[in-house]
Each structure stands twice: as C-alpha cells, then as structure tokens.
Write an enzyme that holds these catalytic residues in place. Sequence first.
Site, mmCIF file in Angstrom:
data_model
loop_
_atom_site.group_PDB
_atom_site.id
_atom_site.type_symbol
_atom_site.label_atom_id
_atom_site.label_comp_id
_atom_site.label_asym_id
_atom_site.label_seq_id
_atom_site.Cartn_x
_atom_site.Cartn_y
_atom_site.Cartn_z
ATOM 1 N N ASP A 27 -28.279 -11.269 7.094
ATOM 2 C CA ASP A 27 -27.900 -12.131 8.202
ATOM 3 C C ASP A 27 -28.629 -13.454 7.982
ATOM 4 O O ASP A 27 -29.634 -13.506 7.262
ATOM 5 C CB ASP A 27 -28.336 -11.464 9.513
ATOM 6 C CG ASP A 27 -28.253 -12.386 10.703
ATOM 7 O OD1 ASP A 27 -27.202 -13.024 10.870
ATOM 8 O OD2 ASP A 27 -29.240 -12.463 11.458
ATOM 9 N N ASP A 29 -29.036 -16.417 10.753
ATOM 10 C CA ASP A 29 -29.770 -16.909 11.915
ATOM 11 C C ASP A 29 -30.801 -15.892 12.398
ATOM 12 O O ASP A 29 -30.479 -14.723 12.612
ATOM 13 C CB ASP A 29 -28.808 -17.231 13.060
ATOM 14 C CG ASP A 29 -27.870 -18.372 12.716
ATOM 15 O OD1 ASP A 29 -28.262 -19.245 11.927
ATOM 16 O OD2 ASP A 29 -26.737 -18.394 13.229
#
Length: 233
Positions: A27, A29
Amino acid sequence: MLGCFNNTMPSKEVLEIWRNTDAVCFDVDSTVCLDEGIDELAEFCGAGKAVAEWTARAMGGSVPFEEALAARLSLFKPSLSQVEDFLQKRPPRISPGIDDLVKKLKAKNTNVYLISGGFRQMINPVASVLGIPPENIFANQLLFGDSGDFLGFDTNEPTSRSGGKATAVEKIKKAHGYKAMIMIGDGATDLEARKPGGADLFICYAGVQHREAVAAKADWLVFDFKDLLSSLS
C-alpha cells in the site's frame, strides 16, 4: 497497547512465506509514505478537515471505497495545475526503512508492486525514488479536461472501488504465475487482498496509522520496516 495483539511475533509458517515469496505488494498512503496523499492534496487546496474525516471512514471499512473516493474529490475538485503545484511544493515523505526493504527484496529477486487507492500522479514520484517500474503500479487516475479542469477519476481502475486491491493482487498473481504473494498495508482495503487466489499473507504495517480492527486480523503486525528487513536475512 500491544497486550491484546498476539501477532507481533511471526509464526514459523509466516516467516517461511515472507522469506520465500515471489512478490510483495505495498500500500502507499500511510505505509510506503507517511501521509494520506488525498488528505494532503485536499489540505493544500483548502478542504483538509472534511476530506480527512471521509478518509478515516473509508480506511476503517465503514463506507464503500468508491463512495468515499467520489465524495472526497467532490469536496475540492483539484485542477491539474493544483496537483502539479502540490507535487512541486510538497514532495512525498517516504516512510523510514522502506527504501532499504525494497532494495533487499529486489536483491532477492522478489518483485515489488505498489497497489493504492491513491492517484498515479502522486504515486509516480514515489515509485521513481524506490526504483519501482510504472507497470508495477496499480492505482487510480485523476482525469482532467483540455484546460486542466477536474473531470473525475477513471472508474475502470480496479483500485477505484471496494475490493479493488484484492482484484489487482489476483490479476498480478494469475498473470505472472506467482506461487506466493504478500500484501503489506494499514487499512481495510489492504486486508481484503488476503484471500484465496490473492495474497497469501497480510502484514499490517502500523508505523504510521494503527487501525486496531485491521491489525487484529493480520498474519503479522509490525511497527517498523526494520523488523521485516532483519527477518529476511
């Protein structure tokens, strides 16, 4: 704080998969980067608080992702010039240790991907810093008109909707014939990727955001990328 979590120490099985996986999907963010990109862009454009509240609901899993994405963007409708100005004035802040971890994985011939509900325009600079090729990025795309005005986002991207990261992981695994893949992230959308045909492990990185409901369901909970790096050797 960690008393209720029994997954901060990996099992032998988890370690075995981690050390021998074919690919790792990160991922972006609050994982690869210290910030939530859309929150930072919104704050830059003057709509920070309202958008951050939507982000918290989306990451907690209480709102369908596509609904939260559309709602957040509608609050400030960023133009192309605003996005370019933002990227120039606020370059991405990379999480401590992620560059060393990616280098180590690549040295082991482990393929590295970025899978994000954020936007390619903001993720491309991050990928460049980490040496991750564009074809290994699965993310959303902001759409602009001829004059640079905001039009929306590409709804054909799998990551633009709930379950999108799981779909992306499944596509990657099938396309390359990987026997084992791992998803690393902090949110409910990352946890979703851990399913038959998708990621074989979900490692929750809580070094930026500690979402307890997500962390409790992880195969391995870490707060520092150094833990993942040291366990590879």
